[in-house]
Design a protein around this motif. Structure first.
Motif, PDB file in Angstrom:
ATOM      1  N   ILE A  44      -2.965 -14.233 -10.176  1.00 42.76           N
ATOM      2  CA  ILE A  44      -1.824 -13.585 -10.840  1.00 42.76           C
ATOM      3  C   ILE A  44      -2.253 -12.990 -12.179  1.00 42.76           C
ATOM      4  O   ILE A  44      -1.952 -11.824 -12.472  1.00 42.76           O
ATOM      5  N   PRO A  45      -2.976 -13.710 -13.056  1.00 40.34           N
ATOM      6  CA  PRO A  45      -3.482 -13.057 -14.272  1.00 40.34           C
ATOM      7  C   PRO A  45      -4.433 -11.900 -13.983  1.00 40.34           C
ATOM      8  O   PRO A  45      -4.409 -10.886 -14.688  1.00 40.34           O
ATOM      9  N   ILE A  46      -5.269 -12.033 -12.952  1.00 36.55           N
ATOM     10  CA  ILE A  46      -6.203 -10.948 -12.642  1.00 36.55           C
ATOM     11  C   ILE A  46      -5.448  -9.697 -12.208  1.00 36.55           C
ATOM     12  O   ILE A  46      -5.691  -8.589 -12.710  1.00 36.55           O
ATOM     13  N   THR A  47      -4.497  -9.854 -11.268  1.00 36.88           N
ATOM     14  CA  THR A  47      -3.712  -8.695 -10.822  1.00 36.88           C
ATOM     15  C   THR A  47      -2.819  -8.184 -11.950  1.00 36.88           C
ATOM     16  O   THR A  47      -2.571  -6.979 -12.054  1.00 36.88           O
ATOM     17  N   GLY A  48      -2.352  -9.093 -12.805  1.00 38.42           N
ATOM     18  CA  GLY A  48      -1.529  -8.673 -13.937  1.00 38.42           C
ATOM     19  C   GLY A  48      -2.302  -7.818 -14.919  1.00 38.42           C
ATOM     20  O   GLY A  48      -1.753  -6.867 -15.496  1.00 38.42           O
ATOM     21  N   ALA A  49      -3.587  -8.135 -15.117  1.00 37.04           N
ATOM     22  CA  ALA A  49      -4.412  -7.321 -16.016  1.00 37.04           C
ATOM     23  C   ALA A  49      -4.590  -5.919 -15.454  1.00 37.04           C
ATOM     24  O   ALA A  49      -4.447  -4.915 -16.170  1.00 37.04           O
ATOM     25  N   PHE A  50      -4.883  -5.830 -14.152  1.00 38.90           N
ATOM     26  CA  PHE A  50      -5.026  -4.511 -13.537  1.00 38.90           C
ATOM     27  C   PHE A  50      -3.705  -3.752 -13.532  1.00 38.90           C
ATOM     28  O   PHE A  50      -3.681  -2.520 -13.684  1.00 38.90           O
ATOM     29  N   ALA A  51      -2.586  -4.478 -13.366  1.00 36.62           N
ATOM     30  CA  ALA A  51      -1.267  -3.833 -13.406  1.00 36.62           C
ATOM     31  C   ALA A  51      -1.034  -3.191 -14.769  1.00 36.62           C
ATOM     32  O   ALA A  51      -0.455  -2.100 -14.865  1.00 36.62           O
ATOM     33  N   ARG A  52      -1.486  -3.831 -15.839  1.00 39.04           N
ATOM     34  CA  ARG A  52      -1.349  -3.255 -17.179  1.00 39.04           C
ATOM     35  C   ARG A  52      -2.145  -1.964 -17.304  1.00 39.04           C
ATOM     36  O   ARG A  52      -1.658  -0.972 -17.848  1.00 39.04           O
ATOM     37  N   PHE A  53      -3.370  -1.990 -16.813  1.00 37.96           N
ATOM     38  CA  PHE A  53      -4.201  -0.788 -16.905  1.00 37.96           C
ATOM     39  C   PHE A  53      -3.558   0.378 -16.141  1.00 37.96           C
ATOM     40  O   PHE A  53      -3.511   1.509 -16.639  1.00 37.96           O
ATOM     41  N   ILE A  54      -3.075   0.096 -14.935  1.00 31.86           N
ATOM     42  CA  ILE A  54      -2.494   1.155 -14.097  1.00 31.86           C
ATOM     43  C   ILE A  54      -1.194   1.666 -14.700  1.00 31.86           C
ATOM     44  O   ILE A  54      -0.996   2.874 -14.888  1.00 31.86           O
ATOM     45  N   MET A  55      -0.272   0.736 -15.023  1.00 33.91           N
ATOM     46  CA  MET A  55       1.053   1.128 -15.499  1.00 33.91           C
ATOM     47  C   MET A  55       0.980   1.849 -16.843  1.00 33.91           C
ATOM     48  O   MET A  55       1.537   2.952 -17.012  1.00 33.91           O
ATOM     49  N   LEU A  56       0.294   1.237 -17.813  1.00 34.41           N
ATOM     50  CA  LEU A  56       0.251   1.840 -19.140  1.00 34.41           C
ATOM     51  C   LEU A  56      -0.608   3.097 -19.166  1.00 34.41           C
ATOM     52  O   LEU A  56      -0.326   4.038 -19.917  1.00 34.41           O
ATOM     53  N   GLY A  57      -1.640   3.135 -18.339  1.00 36.93           N
ATOM     54  CA  GLY A  57      -2.447   4.345 -18.243  1.00 36.93           C
ATOM     55  C   GLY A  57      -1.663   5.506 -17.656  1.00 36.93           C
ATOM     56  O   GLY A  57      -1.695   6.633 -18.184  1.00 36.93           O
ATOM     57  N   PHE A  58      -0.941   5.254 -16.548  1.00 39.36           N
ATOM     58  CA  PHE A  58      -0.156   6.304 -15.910  1.00 39.36           C
ATOM     59  C   PHE A  58       1.007   6.727 -16.793  1.00 39.36           C
ATOM     60  O   PHE A  58       1.380   7.908 -16.843  1.00 39.36           O
ATOM     61  N   PHE A  59       1.601   5.765 -17.517  1.00 37.01           N
ATOM     62  CA  PHE A  59       2.672   6.086 -18.450  1.00 37.01           C
ATOM     63  C   PHE A  59       2.168   7.035 -19.532  1.00 37.01           C
ATOM     64  O   PHE A  59       2.837   8.005 -19.897  1.00 37.01           O
ATOM     65  N   THR A  60       0.973   6.758 -20.048  1.00 37.56           N
ATOM     66  CA  THR A  60       0.398   7.600 -21.099  1.00 37.56           C
ATOM     67  C   THR A  60       0.182   9.028 -20.608  1.00 37.56           C
ATOM     68  O   THR A  60       0.522  10.005 -21.305  1.00 37.56           O
ATOM     69  N   ILE A  61      -0.382   9.161 -19.404  1.00 37.56           N
ATOM     70  CA  ILE A  61      -0.584  10.503 -18.823  1.00 37.56           C
ATOM     71  C   ILE A  61       0.755  11.214 -18.653  1.00 37.56           C
ATOM     72  O   ILE A  61       0.898  12.404 -18.959  1.00 37.56           O
ATOM     73  N   SER A  62       1.759  10.472 -18.187  1.00 35.80           N
ATOM     74  CA  SER A  62       3.079  11.063 -17.942  1.00 35.80           C
ATOM     75  C   SER A  62       3.749  11.477 -19.244  1.00 35.80           C
ATOM     76  O   SER A  62       4.478  12.480 -19.284  1.00 35.80           O
ATOM     77  N   VAL A  63       3.521  10.716 -20.327  1.00 34.19           N
ATOM     78  CA  VAL A  63       4.068  11.094 -21.631  1.00 34.19           C
ATOM     79  C   VAL A  63       3.503  12.443 -22.075  1.00 34.19           C
ATOM     80  O   VAL A  63       4.227  13.296 -22.598  1.00 34.19           O
ATOM     81  N   ILE A  64       2.215  12.646 -21.852  1.00 31.44           N
ATOM     82  CA  ILE A  64       1.587  13.912 -22.224  1.00 31.44           C
ATOM     83  C   ILE A  64       2.216  15.076 -21.445  1.00 31.44           C
ATOM     84  O   ILE A  64       2.541  16.128 -22.012  1.00 31.44           O
ATOM     85  N   VAL A  65       2.409  14.857 -20.148  1.00 31.70           N
ATOM     86  CA  VAL A  65       3.039  15.887 -19.308  1.00 31.70           C
ATOM     87  C   VAL A  65       4.464  16.144 -19.769  1.00 31.70           C
ATOM     88  O   VAL A  65       4.913  17.294 -19.895  1.00 31.70           O
ATOM     89  N   PHE A  66       5.207  15.055 -20.053  1.00 32.71           N
ATOM     90  CA  PHE A  66       6.602  15.173 -20.478  1.00 32.71           C
ATOM     91  C   PHE A  66       6.693  15.948 -21.796  1.00 32.71           C
ATOM     92  O   PHE A  66       7.538  16.844 -21.951  1.00 32.71           O
ATOM     93  N   ALA A  67       5.828  15.590 -22.757  1.00 34.18           N
ATOM     94  CA  ALA A  67       5.858  16.257 -24.055  1.00 34.18           C
ATOM     95  C   ALA A  67       5.494  17.733 -23.938  1.00 34.18           C
ATOM     96  O   ALA A  67       6.048  18.588 -24.640  1.00 34.18           O
ATOM     97  N   ALA A  68       4.575  18.056 -23.014  1.00 34.45           N
ATOM     98  CA  ALA A  68       4.182  19.451 -22.818  1.00 34.45           C
ATOM     99  C   ALA A  68       5.343  20.270 -22.257  1.00 34.45           C
ATOM    100  O   ALA A  68       5.513  21.446 -22.595  1.00 34.45           O
ATOM    101  N   GLN A  69       6.159  19.640 -21.399  1.00 33.59           N
ATOM    102  CA  GLN A  69       7.268  20.359 -20.767  1.00 33.59           C
ATOM    103  C   GLN A  69       8.526  20.393 -21.637  1.00 33.59           C
ATOM    104  O   GLN A  69       9.264  21.372 -21.639  1.00 33.59           O
ATOM    105  N   ASN A  70       8.771  19.274 -22.363  1.00 33.83           N
ATOM    106  CA  ASN A  70      10.056  19.143 -23.048  1.00 33.83           C
ATOM    107  C   ASN A  70       9.959  19.065 -24.560  1.00 33.83           C
ATOM    108  O   ASN A  70      10.980  19.048 -25.243  1.00 33.83           O
ATOM    109  N   GLY A  71       8.733  18.978 -25.068  1.00 37.71           N
ATOM    110  CA  GLY A  71       8.574  18.796 -26.496  1.00 37.71           C
ATOM    111  C   GLY A  71       8.791  17.343 -26.882  1.00 37.71           C
ATOM    112  O   GLY A  71       9.158  16.502 -26.062  1.00 37.71           O
TER     113      GLY A  71
END
Length: 531
Positions: free
Chosen positions: A174-201
């Motif tokens: 559970i801690p091992i999968t939780g660590a990878f979940a953080r990398f995936i979720m927060l990484g994808f969120f960061t990419i999506s924020v960049i896309v969102f800011a580019a489209q909407n300011g």
């Protein structure tokens, strides 16, 4: 590969003042906690996603304070625990260090606070945040119906409890999968924020908002954010609670701390900045800040944001948003599970060391885990879940903050005795081997302890010294007229915990008496049996 349990040497028995019960219980421990497990475990304990929204709700200055506390708290605490965890790597970690430095009573009461905060946190903020996330993405809103709330909350708590009970070779996933979940979720969120800011300011802050406008802003920012940021930044020491279960604690602990420090800063700073870019500050809440931002950002894949701020996800946006919500819940679960695994072990150690009831100081010969403490933690978390829901009449947002305050204050207080232990143990055991030696030990102990004391006072009495519970200081959802009610919700549980910790110590009197020659004889017998 599982390594044979560690049998304490006669030197360790004398130097650490072990009880004969300690010799017996450590023989049940299973040593399969390697460098990879230590790293992922530490990431899950330090990077707690439930408080990202609470930090971001402080606005742009929250990001500035995050940077400040990285330098004055996060880095120094990493240095402290790299030394303590490698120099004194035996089971119990922070309990053992405080007990060696200040005696069994201080160690026992301090350890009770260190342990009890985790069932409160698990059944309070983590379970509430998990339920709110489920309702936001898969229901009609963050507040679920009573039946759905309890079903999800109890499933959340007892899944984590079961993982803590099972052998670490199983529960570690559970801690091992939780660590990878953080990398995936927060990484994808960061990419999506960049896309969102580019489209909407950028809908949120501007550059000048990151700088306090005056002393008043500095005071309010410190009071509102210091404690929760430090709460985010503790946990480096938790793997050391399983010191005798590690394959090579003296090498793996410092390495895990330094790697985690880099990951943790990025995994906190980037999402907080992303929330501030996406959402107007007045829409960011402690409970829903991150999940609201997550939902808004994912409209770039399908969905829309109404003029009143209501978000509706469709198509790929709904699919990806749902996936990220599940990862967020997994992150919450892995945080709670990792802390239960660690703090329950510390409580069991104080049980067989004479600072708590001997009944709790048992490690299962089958699983190598403190099953009795694990079950007690699950029951306490269940009680907190029920109490928080019933007291609030379903107003989970308000009591999320109150329960978080209890968890934060209790956690921080438990470090008041841990940080000075570095300096004390340097003088008490000057010739003890230290694979890693922290610089400026007296300065680090004073700095960290001082920050903890000031932050704890401000949790109990926000704004004291300037304007107690005044405008800007009162927690979200609370008014000036409710300051004594708020104080009671924070101070009464804390006082009861201190009393309970003292009673636990009294209950360990018989176990404490069985040290010295009796423990040495037990160690000799255990060593002969191992041969």
């Amino acid at each position: 590969m599982t390594i044979a349990p560690h049998t304490p040497t006669l030197l360790e028995v004398r130097e650490l003042d072990l009880t004969s019960d300690a010799i017996e219980e450590t023989s049940h421990l299973q040593r399969h906690f390697g460098r990879r497990e230590v790293l992922f475990f530490t990431i899950c304990t330090v990077v707690g996603v439930d408080t990202i929204g609470a930090v971001a709700s402080g606005g742009a200055q929250a990001f500035t304070w995050l940077l400040v506390f990285t330098l004055i708290f996060f880095v120094p605490s990493g240095l402290v625990f790299a030394e303590l965890g490698s120099a004194f790597p035996e089971e119990g970690g922070p309990y053992l260090w405080t007990r060696l430095a200040f005696g069994r009573y201080v160690g026992g009461v301090n350890n009770f606070l260190y342990w009890i905060t985790n069932p409160v946190w698990m059944g309070g903020t983590l379970a509430i945040a998990a339920a709110a996330t489920w309702g936001t993405f898969f229901g009609d809103g963050p507040e679920l119906g009573t039946a759905a709330f309890y079903t999800l909350g109890l499933l959340f708590i007892w899944t984590g409890t079961l993982a803590a009970i099972l052998s670490f070779s199983v529960g570690k996933w559970i801690p091992i999968t939780g660590a990878f979940a953080r990398f995936i979720m927060l990484g994808f969120f960061t990419i999506s924020v960049i896309v969102f800011a580019a489209q909407n300011g950028a809908n949120g802050v501007s550059g000048g908002d990151f700088i306090p406008s005056g002393m008043s802003d500095i005071k309010i920012g410190f009071v509102g954010l210091a404690a929760v940021i430090m709460f985010n930044y503790v946990g480096f020491e938790l793997p050391s609670t399983a010191g005798d279960e590690m394959k090579d604690a003296q090498k793996d602990v410092p390495a895990a701390i330094f790697k985690t420090g880099i990951f943790a800063f990025l995994l906190y700073a980037v999402p907080v900045l992303g929330i501030l870019v996406v959402l107007p500050v007045d829409q960011v809440t402690g409970l829903g800040g991150f999940i609201d931002a997550l939902k808004s950002v994912f409209t770039v894949y399908g969905g829309s944001v109404a003029e009143d701020g209501t978000v509706e996800l469709t198509g790929a946006g709904a699919f990806l948003g749902g996936g990220m919500a599940l990862l967020f819940i997994l992150c919450l679960l892995s945080s709670g599970t990792a802390w239960l695994m660690g703090s329950d072990r510390a409580m069991a150690v104080s049980g067989y060391d004479g600072a708590a009831p001997r009944y709790l100081g048992r490690f299962s010969p089958r699983f190598g885990t403190p099953v009795r403490v694990n079950v007690l933690s699950g029951l306490l978390a269940t009680g907190v879940l029920i109490g928080a829901h019933e007291i609030s009449d379903g107003d989970v947002a308000k009591y999320f903050g109150a329960v978080l305050g209890i968890a934060v204050s209790t956690t921080l207080i438990s470090y008041i005795a841990v940080f000075p232990a570095l300096w004390k143990l340097r003088s008490k055991f000057p010739d003890h081997p230290r694979p890693f030696r922290a610089p400026w030990a007296p300065f680090l102990s004073i700095l960290l302890t001082g920050l903890i004391v000031v932050a704890t006072i401000q949790i109990l009495l926000p704004g004291i010294g300037d304007e107690w519970f005044g405008e800007g200081y009162a927690p979200d959802g609370w008014t000036q007229d409710e300051k004594w009610k708020y104080f009671a919700t924070e101070a009464l549980p804390l006082a009861s915990f201190l009393i309970a910790g003292s009673l636990f110590y009294v209950a360990g009197k018989k176990t404490r008496a069985d040290t010295g020659e009796a423990a040495i004889a037990a160690a000799k017998a255990e060593g002969a049996a191992a041969e």
